[in-house]
Motif scaffolding. Sequence first.
Motif, PDB file in Angstrom:
ATOM      1  N   MET A  34       3.698  13.110  18.135  1.00  0.00           N
ATOM      2  CA  MET A  34       4.404  12.868  19.390  1.00  0.00           C
ATOM      3  C   MET A  34       5.909  12.949  19.169  1.00  0.00           C
ATOM      4  O   MET A  34       6.408  12.468  18.148  1.00  0.00           O
ATOM      5  N   GLY A  35       6.610  13.505  20.117  1.00  0.00           N
ATOM      6  CA  GLY A  35       8.040  13.668  19.939  1.00  0.00           C
ATOM      7  C   GLY A  35       8.843  13.352  21.188  1.00  0.00           C
ATOM      8  O   GLY A  35       8.307  13.265  22.290  1.00  0.00           O
ATOM      9  N   TRP A  36      10.121  13.170  20.969  1.00  0.00           N
ATOM     10  CA  TRP A  36      11.098  13.070  22.050  1.00  0.00           C
ATOM     11  C   TRP A  36      12.140  14.160  21.816  1.00  0.00           C
ATOM     12  O   TRP A  36      12.687  14.288  20.716  1.00  0.00           O
ATOM     13  N   PHE A  37      12.388  14.931  22.859  1.00  0.00           N
ATOM     14  CA  PHE A  37      13.457  15.910  22.870  1.00  0.00           C
ATOM     15  C   PHE A  37      14.442  15.507  23.958  1.00  0.00           C
ATOM     16  O   PHE A  37      14.133  14.689  24.831  1.00  0.00           O
ATOM     17  N   ARG A  38      15.604  16.114  23.938  1.00  0.00           N
ATOM     18  CA  ARG A  38      16.557  15.902  25.010  1.00  0.00           C
ATOM     19  C   ARG A  38      17.289  17.211  25.297  1.00  0.00           C
ATOM     20  O   ARG A  38      17.408  18.082  24.437  1.00  0.00           O
ATOM     21  N   GLN A  39      17.762  17.294  26.538  1.00  0.00           N
ATOM     22  CA  GLN A  39      18.507  18.480  26.946  1.00  0.00           C
ATOM     23  C   GLN A  39      19.650  18.070  27.854  1.00  0.00           C
ATOM     24  O   GLN A  39      19.433  17.479  28.916  1.00  0.00           O
ATOM     25  N   VAL A  48      14.854  14.967  18.997  1.00  0.00           N
ATOM     26  CA  VAL A  48      15.501  13.670  18.813  1.00  0.00           C
ATOM     27  C   VAL A  48      14.737  12.832  17.783  1.00  0.00           C
ATOM     28  O   VAL A  48      15.314  12.363  16.811  1.00  0.00           O
ATOM     29  N   ALA A  49      13.451  12.666  18.021  1.00  0.00           N
ATOM     30  CA  ALA A  49      12.645  11.826  17.126  1.00  0.00           C
ATOM     31  C   ALA A  49      11.171  12.167  17.317  1.00  0.00           C
ATOM     32  O   ALA A  49      10.776  12.697  18.357  1.00  0.00           O
ATOM     33  N   THR A  69      15.051   4.253  17.564  1.00  0.00           N
ATOM     34  CA  THR A  69      13.803   3.898  16.904  1.00  0.00           C
ATOM     35  C   THR A  69      12.626   4.347  17.757  1.00  0.00           C
ATOM     36  O   THR A  69      12.532   3.967  18.932  1.00  0.00           O
ATOM     37  N   ILE A  70      11.752   5.147  17.167  1.00  0.00           N
ATOM     38  CA  ILE A  70      10.557   5.591  17.870  1.00  0.00           C
ATOM     39  C   ILE A  70       9.376   4.748  17.418  1.00  0.00           C
ATOM     40  O   ILE A  70       9.285   4.355  16.246  1.00  0.00           O
TER      41      ILE A  70
END
Length: 124
Positions: A34-39, A48-49, A69-70
């Motif tokens: 699982m991930g977090w991206f940003r734009q 991002v994480a 922190t993820i």
Amino acid sequence: QVQLVESGGGLVQTGGSLSVSCAASGRSFSSYFMGWFRQAPGKEREFVAGISWSAGSSYYSDSVKGRFTISRDKAKNTVSLQMDRLKPEDTAVYYCTARARTYSRTQPNEYDYWGQGTQVTVSS
């Protein structure tokens, strides 16, 4: 059908904290990463994480390491991103994402599912 629904986000001052969460549904995520991206406006989507759902191993971009922190909650099927010491350059739409592999990747095209995104704005 996999669904990822983000919540949280909003407006915060520089140095403040904010948390975004992602509710994942539609299947078992035991073999997923699982991930977090940003734009940000005018910029490419960036990693991002990320976290391995089963092992809980986490990974961060250099720009957020030590501030973000993820985590994941297996019982609630959620993935969260706690963001501390926020900076104006953290302003972006944040996306929750999932890939059907257990290991980390940092390119958007290596992820299979995406949420709709949630806005995070850090004022100076």
